[in-house]
Write a protein that holds these residues in place. Structure first.
Motif, short mmCIF file in Angstrom:
data_model
loop_
_atom_site.label_atom_id
_atom_site.label_comp_id
_atom_site.label_asym_id
_atom_site.label_seq_id
_atom_site.Cartn_x
_atom_site.Cartn_y
_atom_site.Cartn_z
N ARG A 131 40.57 34.62 56.57
CA ARG A 131 41.47 34.86 55.45
C ARG A 131 42.79 35.43 55.91
N PHE B 54 23.20 34.49 42.48
CA PHE B 54 23.72 33.14 42.21
C PHE B 54 22.75 31.99 42.46
N THR C 191 34.30 43.32 43.59
CA THR C 191 34.71 41.95 43.91
C THR C 191 34.30 40.98 42.81
N THR D 222 37.31 32.55 34.88
CA THR D 222 36.53 31.87 33.85
C THR D 222 37.30 31.84 32.52
N THR E 136 40.37 29.49 32.43
CA THR E 136 39.94 28.08 32.35
C THR E 136 39.58 27.73 30.91
N CYS F 172 33.67 28.95 46.34
CA CYS F 172 33.36 30.03 45.38
C CYS F 172 31.85 30.19 45.22
N PRO F 173 31.31 31.38 45.50
CA PRO F 173 29.86 31.56 45.33
C PRO F 173 29.45 31.62 43.86
C1 HEM Z 1 36.31 32.47 45.70
C2 HEM Z 1 37.59 29.57 42.03
C3 HEM Z 1 34.53 31.93 39.07
C4 HEM Z 1 33.34 34.89 42.73
C5 HEM Z 1 36.89 31.49 44.95
C6 HEM Z 1 37.87 30.56 45.45
C7 HEM Z 1 38.25 29.76 44.42
C8 HEM Z 1 37.49 30.16 43.27
C9 HEM Z 1 39.27 28.64 44.46
C10 HEM Z 1 38.42 30.51 46.88
C11 HEM Z 1 37.85 29.34 47.65
C12 HEM Z 1 38.51 29.19 49.00
O1 HEM Z 1 38.98 30.15 49.56
O2 HEM Z 1 38.55 28.09 49.51
C13 HEM Z 1 36.89 29.98 40.90
C14 HEM Z 1 36.99 29.35 39.60
C15 HEM Z 1 36.14 30.02 38.77
C16 HEM Z 1 35.50 31.07 39.55
C17 HEM Z 1 37.87 28.15 39.29
C18 HEM Z 1 35.85 29.82 37.30
C19 HEM Z 1 36.30 28.83 36.57
C20 HEM Z 1 33.89 32.88 39.82
C21 HEM Z 1 32.82 33.72 39.35
C22 HEM Z 1 32.50 34.58 40.38
C23 HEM Z 1 33.36 34.25 41.51
C24 HEM Z 1 32.20 33.65 37.95
C25 HEM Z 1 31.46 35.67 40.44
C26 HEM Z 1 30.96 36.29 39.42
C27 HEM Z 1 34.08 34.51 43.83
C28 HEM Z 1 34.04 35.20 45.11
C29 HEM Z 1 34.89 34.50 45.97
C30 HEM Z 1 35.43 33.40 45.20
C31 HEM Z 1 33.22 36.46 45.44
C32 HEM Z 1 35.19 34.81 47.44
C33 HEM Z 1 34.29 34.00 48.36
C34 HEM Z 1 34.58 34.18 49.84
O3 HEM Z 1 35.72 34.42 50.22
O4 HEM Z 1 33.64 34.07 50.63
N1 HEM Z 1 36.66 31.22 43.62
N2 HEM Z 1 35.98 31.00 40.83
N3 HEM Z 1 34.18 33.21 41.13
N4 HEM Z 1 34.92 33.44 43.92
FE1 HEM Z 1 35.36 32.16 42.41
#
Ligand code: HEM
Length: 493
Positions: free
Chosen positions: A94, A131, A292, A301, A304, A436-437
């Protein structure tokens, strides 16, 4: 006078250094960078749009200097595949923005940690305890209950013909889904001023993280925090952590009292993990994991859902088609939609995909960083380069999509494209190790919230505004918001 001469000399030197650096380098092409500021003047307040325009000129693999940060921007599905599939490990680190320093979460958060033991542990524990399909199935009723409460609130607004701020109610619902999953309690209310503290803290932390920060472009400024963003974020970030501490303490107390009934929420499950010394999962890891998940899982969410509702109100024929599918499946609205029904709602799925294509809430993904030098398409991406993937531009590329600016969910009925990270033309959740997890949880939440909002109500814009006049402009921040919040009046069907 001497200072002026010295300054001119330094400026000239920097200029020459950049010219010769550029000529000799095998970096992907890009606009010429000015000394010190690099290409910052090439970016507007909507960087996703500026970068899309630049990519038309310099190509889908492009280099920019954002202040002192060398940045490579990816804007095509093929190249995204090279980065996040072929060379996934090399690009899985990152580039941490200055806002990552808020409550030091860069040191403990899954979002900002490099791909190492600590990050792997957090990903594994959150998959096993939150998850996995098994955990999501087990928490299905909880989500349905929270959506029922959302519908009760909208019903109340419907009776009094009051406009609803769609983004705000979706934010409250998403927050309560998470807080009930984690702690078995609501932490936000739709209207009441009470229990505003937590919602406000999450919101402010998100706002601070989304503001452009000079220190991101000129790291020399970091110690001074020139806009006071980290200081401001710290106040609210600490509030969140203090609330989590209070909840953990209370739970530990309850658990130690023999008369206590055990809860089966994430907190209880994580406390069990932390008791096992071999797990190397501490109380501190736990509070930062909560931090986090609330920051990453709420606004993504809710924004969207706001975009989906805006597109449907603007395109009433699509709204009608989506509703008919639901009414048919529920045998004339005799039952509520359940998560098991999602697979049969193909048009609803297409509506959500189409919205994520046009309005990905994280339009440049979360910045990645190269772990070592990588050769891609004959260019060199050097170690420590920041990688931005412009999924917004990919979603609107006429080489990839026909009529890319129009809202046509039907396009997804004809092709088998999903957003789960394998189809690189649609990766709003990212792809590869860092995907995204929360994807599957967000998938379930979005479908069930949307289905319920359109199954039960018709919608018209506040103040008799015509749908065609709705402001569909974007506001760039941590997520891509609607510039003007969507306020709509629910009508009984
Ligand atoms: C990372 C999108 C909902 C937890 C990400 C990333 C994106 C994303 C684009 C980064 C991916 C990358 O670096 O390539 C979204 C979208 C969501 C959503 C579009 C809903 C429409 C959520 C929800 C949670 C969540 C509901 C948890 C409750 C995380 C976490 C990361 C992450 C913890 C970091 C993962 C890492 O760096 O290892 N998300 N997300 N996201 N998301 Fe989501």
């Amino acid at each position: 006078m001497e200072y002026v001469t010295l300054f001119s000399f330094l400026l000239g030197f920097a200029f020459l250094a950049i010219i010769s650096g550029r000529r000799n380098s095998r970096l992907p092409p890009g606009p010429f960078p000015f000394p010190i500021i690099g290409n910052l003047l090439h970016l507007s307040d909507k960087p996703n749009q500026s970068l899309a325009t630049l990519a038309k000129r310099y190509g889908p693999l492009m280099t920019l200097k954002l202040g002192s940060k060398t940045t490579v921007v990816v804007s095509s599905p093929d190249i995204a595949k090279d980065f996040f599939q072929t060379h996934d490990h090399a690009f899985s680190s990152r580039s941490v923005p200055d806002s990552g320093r808020v409550v030091n979460h860069n040191k403990y958060s899954m979002v900002w940690l490099p791909v190492g033991d600590q990050w792997k542990r957090l990903r594994r524990i959150s998959k096993e305890r939150i998850f996995s399909e098994h955990c999501l199935d087990a928490s299905e009723l909880l989500r349905r209950k929270k959506v029922d409460q959302l519908i009760d609130h909208v019903n109340h607004c419907c009776t009094s013909e009051k406009a609803v701020n769609i983004g705000e109610i979706a934010f409250t619902t998403s927050l309560n889904v998470l807080s009930n999953l984690m702690f078995s309690m609501d932490m936000a209310q739709y209207e009441s001023e009470s229990s505003k503290e937590f919602k406000e803290a999450v919101w402010t932390v998100l706002e601070v993280a989304g503001k452009p920060n000079l220190a991101d472009f000129f790291p020399i400024l970091k110690p001074f925090d020139p806009q006071g963003l980290v200081r401001h974020g710290n106040v609210y970030g600490k509030k969140m952590l203090t609330i989590f501490d209070r909840i953990i303490d209370q739970r530990l107390q309850t658990r130690s009292s023999s008369s206590a009934t055990t809860k089966t929420d994430v907190l209880d499950s994580l406390l069990n993990v932390s008791l096992n010394e071999e797990s190397k999962f501490s109380r501190n890891d736990m509070r930062y994991l909560f931090y986090t998940l609330f920051v990453a899982g709420t606004d993504t969410t809710s924004s969207t859902l706001e975009w989906i509702m805006a597109e449907l109100i603007k395109n009433p024929d699509k709204l009608k088609t989506a509703r008919s599918e639901i009414i048919k499946l529920t045998k004339n609205n005799k039952k509520d939609i359940q998560e098991q029904d999602i697979s049969q709602l193909t048009y609803l799925q297409a509506v959500i995909k189409e919205t994520l294509r046009l309005h990905p809430p994280v339009p440049l993904l979360v910045p990645h960083q190269a772990i070592h030098d990588v050769e891609i398409q004959g260019f060199l991406v050097p170690k420590n380069t920041q990688i931005l993937c412009n999924v917004w531009a990919m979603g609107r590329d006429p080489k990839v999509w026909s009529n890319p600016d129009s809202f046509i969910p039907e396009r997804f009925l004809e092709v088998n494209i999903d957003y789960k990270g394998q189809d690189f033309q649609l990766i709003p959740f990212g792809s590869g190790r860092r995907i995204c997890p929360g994807l599957n949880m967000a998938h379930r939440m979005l479908h069930i919230m949307l289905a319920s909002l359109i199954q039960k109500f018709d919608w018209k814009l506040e103040g008799n505004m015509k749908a065609q006049d709705m402001d569909m402009n974007e506001k760039f921040g941590l997520t891509l918001q609607k510039n003007t919040p969507l306020k709509a009046i629910p009508l009984k069907l």
